[in-house]
Design a protein around this motif. Structure first.
Motif, PDB file in Angstrom:
ATOM      1  N   PRO A 210      -3.249 -30.784  15.766  1.00 27.55           N
ATOM      2  CA  PRO A 210      -4.006 -32.017  15.507  1.00 27.55           C
ATOM      3  C   PRO A 210      -5.519 -31.795  15.472  1.00 27.55           C
ATOM      4  CG  PRO A 210      -2.298 -32.408  17.134  1.00 27.55           C
ATOM      5  CD  PRO A 210      -2.370 -30.930  16.937  1.00 27.55           C
ATOM      6  N   MET A 211      -6.028 -30.987  16.407  1.00 31.23           N
ATOM      7  CA  MET A 211      -7.473 -30.803  16.501  1.00 31.23           C
ATOM      8  C   MET A 211      -8.060 -30.149  15.259  1.00 31.23           C
ATOM      9  SD  MET A 211      -8.839 -29.751  20.265  1.00 31.23           S
ATOM     10  CE  MET A 211      -7.428 -28.881  20.910  1.00 31.23           C
ATOM     11  N   MET A 212      -7.465 -29.028  14.856  1.00 29.64           N
ATOM     12  CA  MET A 212      -8.064 -28.204  13.811  1.00 29.64           C
ATOM     13  C   MET A 212      -7.548 -28.517  12.410  1.00 29.64           C
ATOM     14  SD  MET A 212     -10.057 -26.729  15.771  1.00 29.64           S
ATOM     15  CE  MET A 212     -10.198 -26.449  17.524  1.00 29.64           C
ATOM     16  N   LEU A 213      -6.259 -28.801  12.271  1.00 26.16           N
ATOM     17  CA  LEU A 213      -5.680 -28.984  10.948  1.00 26.16           C
ATOM     18  C   LEU A 213      -5.688 -30.444  10.502  1.00 26.16           C
ATOM     19  CD1 LEU A 213      -2.641 -26.543  11.002  1.00 26.16           C
ATOM     20  CD2 LEU A 213      -5.075 -26.091  10.639  1.00 26.16           C
ATOM     21  N   LEU A 214      -5.393 -31.369  11.415  1.00 25.84           N
ATOM     22  CA  LEU A 214      -5.324 -32.772  11.026  1.00 25.84           C
ATOM     23  C   LEU A 214      -6.684 -33.460  11.159  1.00 25.84           C
ATOM     24  CD1 LEU A 214      -1.908 -33.732  12.669  1.00 25.84           C
ATOM     25  CD2 LEU A 214      -2.361 -32.868  10.363  1.00 25.84           C
ATOM     26  N   GLN A 215      -7.367 -33.237  12.290  1.00 24.01           N
ATOM     27  CA  GLN A 215      -8.672 -33.865  12.515  1.00 24.01           C
ATOM     28  C   GLN A 215      -9.820 -33.005  11.998  1.00 24.01           C
ATOM     29  OE1 GLN A 215      -8.401 -34.353  16.757  1.00 24.01           O
ATOM     30  NE2 GLN A 215      -6.749 -35.850  16.622  1.00 24.01           N
ATOM     31  N   GLN A 216      -9.536 -31.737  11.724  1.00 31.03           N
ATOM     32  CA  GLN A 216     -10.478 -30.795  11.105  1.00 31.03           C
ATOM     33  C   GLN A 216     -11.783 -30.653  11.886  1.00 31.03           C
ATOM     34  OE1 GLN A 216     -10.729 -32.084   6.972  1.00 31.03           O
ATOM     35  NE2 GLN A 216      -8.906 -30.909   6.470  1.00 31.03           N
ATOM     36  N   HIS A 217     -11.625 -30.467  13.201  1.00 30.76           N
ATOM     37  CA  HIS A 217     -12.791 -30.222  14.040  1.00 30.76           C
ATOM     38  C   HIS A 217     -13.241 -28.769  13.944  1.00 30.76           C
ATOM     39  CE1 HIS A 217     -13.094 -34.058  16.118  1.00 30.76           C
ATOM     40  NE2 HIS A 217     -11.784 -34.065  16.298  1.00 30.76           N
ATOM     41  N   ARG A 218     -14.451 -28.528  14.391  1.00 34.22           N
ATOM     42  CA  ARG A 218     -14.951 -27.161  14.552  1.00 34.22           C
ATOM     43  C   ARG A 218     -14.168 -26.458  15.662  1.00 34.22           C
ATOM     44  NH1 ARG A 218     -20.924 -26.137  14.448  1.00 34.22           N
ATOM     45  NH2 ARG A 218     -20.500 -25.600  16.619  1.00 34.22           N
ATOM     46  N   GLY A 219     -14.256 -25.138  15.685  1.00 34.19           N
ATOM     47  CA  GLY A 219     -13.522 -24.362  16.666  1.00 34.19           C
ATOM     48  C   GLY A 219     -13.863 -24.705  18.104  1.00 34.19           C
ATOM     49  N   ASP A 220     -15.107 -25.160  18.361  1.00 31.20           N
ATOM     50  CA  ASP A 220     -15.504 -25.434  19.744  1.00 31.20           C
ATOM     51  C   ASP A 220     -14.886 -26.709  20.299  1.00 31.20           C
ATOM     52  OD1 ASP A 220     -16.956 -27.249  18.257  1.00 31.20           O
ATOM     53  OD2 ASP A 220     -18.922 -26.649  19.026  1.00 31.20           O
ATOM     54  N   GLU A 221     -14.144 -27.470  19.464  1.00 34.97           N
ATOM     55  CA  GLU A 221     -13.487 -28.673  19.964  1.00 34.97           C
ATOM     56  C   GLU A 221     -12.449 -28.341  21.031  1.00 34.97           C
ATOM     57  OE1 GLU A 221     -12.612 -32.854  20.198  1.00 34.97           O
ATOM     58  OE2 GLU A 221     -14.308 -31.686  19.422  1.00 34.97           O
ATOM     59  N   MET A 222     -11.793 -27.180  20.914  1.00 34.27           N
ATOM     60  CA  MET A 222     -10.817 -26.771  21.924  1.00 34.27           C
ATOM     61  C   MET A 222     -11.476 -26.658  23.287  1.00 34.27           C
ATOM     62  SD  MET A 222      -7.791 -25.806  22.988  1.00 34.27           S
ATOM     63  CE  MET A 222      -6.751 -25.387  21.574  1.00 34.27           C
ATOM     64  N   ALA A 245      -1.134 -29.807  29.619  1.00 37.20           N
ATOM     65  CA  ALA A 245      -0.612 -28.822  28.678  1.00 37.20           C
ATOM     66  C   ALA A 245      -1.688 -28.424  27.681  1.00 37.20           C
ATOM     67  CB  ALA A 245       0.603 -29.385  27.941  1.00 37.20           C
ATOM     68  N   ILE A 246      -1.654 -27.162  27.268  1.00 38.34           N
ATOM     69  CA  ILE A 246      -2.516 -26.640  26.198  1.00 38.34           C
ATOM     70  C   ILE A 246      -1.595 -25.909  25.232  1.00 38.34           C
ATOM     71  CG2 ILE A 246      -4.438 -25.122  25.605  1.00 38.34           C
ATOM     72  CD1 ILE A 246      -5.389 -25.419  28.538  1.00 38.34           C
ATOM     73  N   SER A 247      -1.573 -26.336  23.985  1.00 39.57           N
ATOM     74  CA  SER A 247      -0.655 -25.760  23.005  1.00 39.57           C
ATOM     75  C   SER A 247      -1.440 -25.073  21.889  1.00 39.57           C
ATOM     76  CB  SER A 247       0.235 -26.857  22.415  1.00 39.57           C
ATOM     77  OG  SER A 247       1.107 -26.332  21.439  1.00 39.57           O
ATOM     78  N   VAL A 248      -1.098 -23.801  21.634  1.00 37.72           N
ATOM     79  CA  VAL A 248      -1.822 -23.028  20.620  1.00 37.72           C
ATOM     80  C   VAL A 248      -0.849 -22.308  19.690  1.00 37.72           C
ATOM     81  CG1 VAL A 248      -3.872 -22.707  22.064  1.00 37.72           C
ATOM     82  CG2 VAL A 248      -2.027 -21.013  22.152  1.00 37.72           C
ATOM     83  N   HIS A 249      -1.347 -21.997  18.490  1.00 36.77           N
ATOM     84  CA  HIS A 249      -0.585 -21.301  17.457  1.00 36.77           C
ATOM     85  C   HIS A 249      -1.401 -20.101  16.980  1.00 36.77           C
ATOM     86  CE1 HIS A 249       0.986 -25.376  17.608  1.00 36.77           C
ATOM     87  NE2 HIS A 249       2.088 -24.956  17.003  1.00 36.77           N
ATOM     88  N   PRO A 250      -0.773 -18.957  16.762  1.00 36.36           N
ATOM     89  CA  PRO A 250      -1.520 -17.747  16.403  1.00 36.36           C
ATOM     90  C   PRO A 250      -2.362 -17.863  15.147  1.00 36.36           C
ATOM     91  CG  PRO A 250       0.684 -17.155  17.122  1.00 36.36           C
ATOM     92  CD  PRO A 250       0.647 -18.656  17.030  1.00 36.36           C
ATOM     93  N   TYR A 251      -1.888 -18.583  14.130  1.00 40.15           N
ATOM     94  CA  TYR A 251      -2.636 -18.660  12.874  1.00 40.15           C
ATOM     95  C   TYR A 251      -3.801 -19.637  12.958  1.00 40.15           C
ATOM     96  CZ  TYR A 251       0.307 -22.836  12.106  1.00 40.15           C
ATOM     97  OH  TYR A 251       0.956 -24.045  12.231  1.00 40.15           O
TER      98      TYR A 251
END
Length: 298
Positions: A210-222, A245-251
Motif C-alpha cells: 500500500p505505501m509504495m505501490l498504491l499510495q506511491q510514497h517515497r522510500g522514507d515513508e517506511m 506488524a511490518i510486512s515487506v516484499h523483496p521487489y
C-alpha cells in the motif's frame, strides 16, 4: 454453524473491555515482521505492475513486470535477509509453496537462522479464484513441510483474499492462525469449523505494497510511518499490550533506494525497552496460553 458474513465470525469486543493479556519478561509490545516471497508465473498476467501496458494493450509474457519481481528474488531478498540476520531478528517467511521448488536457495537460507514458515498459497494468485481452495491449502502445507521439515501453522492469503468459506478450509487443514484479518491490535478469535482460528494482527498500513505501490510514497515513508506507528503502539501498550506488524516484499523494500529506511526502522525498534520481536507462531502461542479457543455453538 454457517456464517453468511465475515463479521458474524468475530463478535465485537472493544480492546478496552478485554481481560488483561500478560506478556513475558516485562514486555508490552510485540513486533511481528513478515517477509513475503512469491512465485509469479509468466503464463499469467502479473499480480502487480510497475509498468502499465504500452498503449493499454496487455502483453503475455509480461517481461518487464515479471523481471521487476524476479529482481526481488535474485537481489532484493538478500538485502532484507542481511538486514534481519545482522540484527539477530527472526521473522516469519510468508511463502508460496512452489517457492520451495522454484527458489529453493531463498528458503534454505532462512532455515539456517530459524525463520518461521507461513503458508501463502501454492502460487501467487487470489484465493477466491481457485477451483479448489482446500486442495491448494493442503498442497501448500505439504510442500513446505516436505522441504523444510516445518509444519506451518500460520497462513496469509495472497492479497489477503478470502471467500466466505476460506477460513473453514484453513481450519480443516490444521491452520492455527491467519494474517488475513487486519482488524485489531491484539490477537482475536475467528469462529470457524471445525475449530476457531486465531487472527494475529497483520497490517495494511506498515506494509510496503500500500505505501509504495498504491499510495506511491517515497522510500522514507517506511521509516516515518513505521516510527510513528511504533511510538503510538508502544505508548498504548503500557496500559493494554499490543502487536505491531511490518510486512515487506523483496521487489519493493529490497530495492536499493528503500532498504536503508527499513534498516533504520529496525535499529530504532531495537533501541526501545518493553518491546520484543516475535514470530507469528510465538505470538499465537503466547495468546493461546492465556485465552484458549472459545467453544463453538452448534
Amino acid at each position: 454453524m454457517k456464517f453468511s458474513l465475515p463479521s458474524e465470525r468475530v463478535p465485537f469486543l472493544p480492546i478496552v473491555d478485554r481481560p488483561m493479556w500478560h506478556l513475558p519478561n516485562g514486555n508490552n509490545l510485540l513486533v511481528w515482521i513478515i517477509v513475503n516471497v512469491e512465485h509469479w508465473t509468466m503464463a499469467n498476467a502479473m499480480p502487480r505492475m510497475v509498468l502499465s501496458p504500452p498503449m493499454g494493450q496487455p502483453l503475455l509474457p509480461d517481461v518487464p513486470n515479471w523481471s521487476w519481481h524476479e529482481y526481488g528474488m535474485r537481489v532484493g531478498f538478500w538485502r532484507i535477509f542481511d538486514a534481519l540476520v545482522q540484527r539477530n531478528i527472526v521473522p516469519t517467511l510468508a511463502t508460496n509453496g512452489i517457492v520451495c521448488e522454484s527458489y529453493p536457495r531463498v528458503v534454505e537460507s532462512t532455515l539456517k537462522h530459524g525463520w518461521e514458515m507461513m503458508g501463502h498459497s501454492y502460487i501467487q494468485g487470489p484465493m477466491h479464484k481457485l477451483p479448489d481452495q482446500l486442495e491448494a491449502i493442503e498442497k501448500t502445507m505439504y510442500t513446505i513441510k516436505n522441504f523444510t521439515g516445518q509444519d506451518p501453522i500460520g497462513w496469509e492469503s495472497p492479497g489477503l483474499t478470502e471467500s466466505e468459506v476460506t477460513i473453514d478450509h484453513l481450519s480443516q487443514a490444521g491452520i492455527q492462525y491467519v494474517a488475513d484479518w487486519p482488524l485489531d491490535d491484539q490477537p482475536t478469535w475467528i469462529e470457524a469449523s471445525p475449530k476457531p482460528v486465531l487472527s494475529v494482527p497483520y497490517t495494511v498500513e506498515t506494509n510496503d505494497i500500500p505505501m509504495m505501490l498504491l499510495q506511491q510514497h517515497r522510500g522514507d515513508e517506511m521509516l516515518l510511518r513505521g516510527k510513528e506507528q511504533f511510538d503510538r503502539l508502544l505508548s498504548d501498550s503500557h496500559s493494554i499490550p499490543r502487536v505491531m506488524a511490518i510486512s515487506v516484499h523483496p521487489y519493493i523494500t529490497g530495492a536499493p533506494h528503500r532498504i536503508g529506511y527499513f534498516e533504520q526502522l529496525l535499529d530504532y525498534i531495537q533501541t526501545k525497552k518493553g518491546v520484543s520481536i516475535r514470530t507469528g507462531e510465538q505470538i499465537n502461542d503466547l495468546y493461546r496460553a492465556q485465552f484458549p479457543p472459545p467453544i463453538i455453538k452448534k
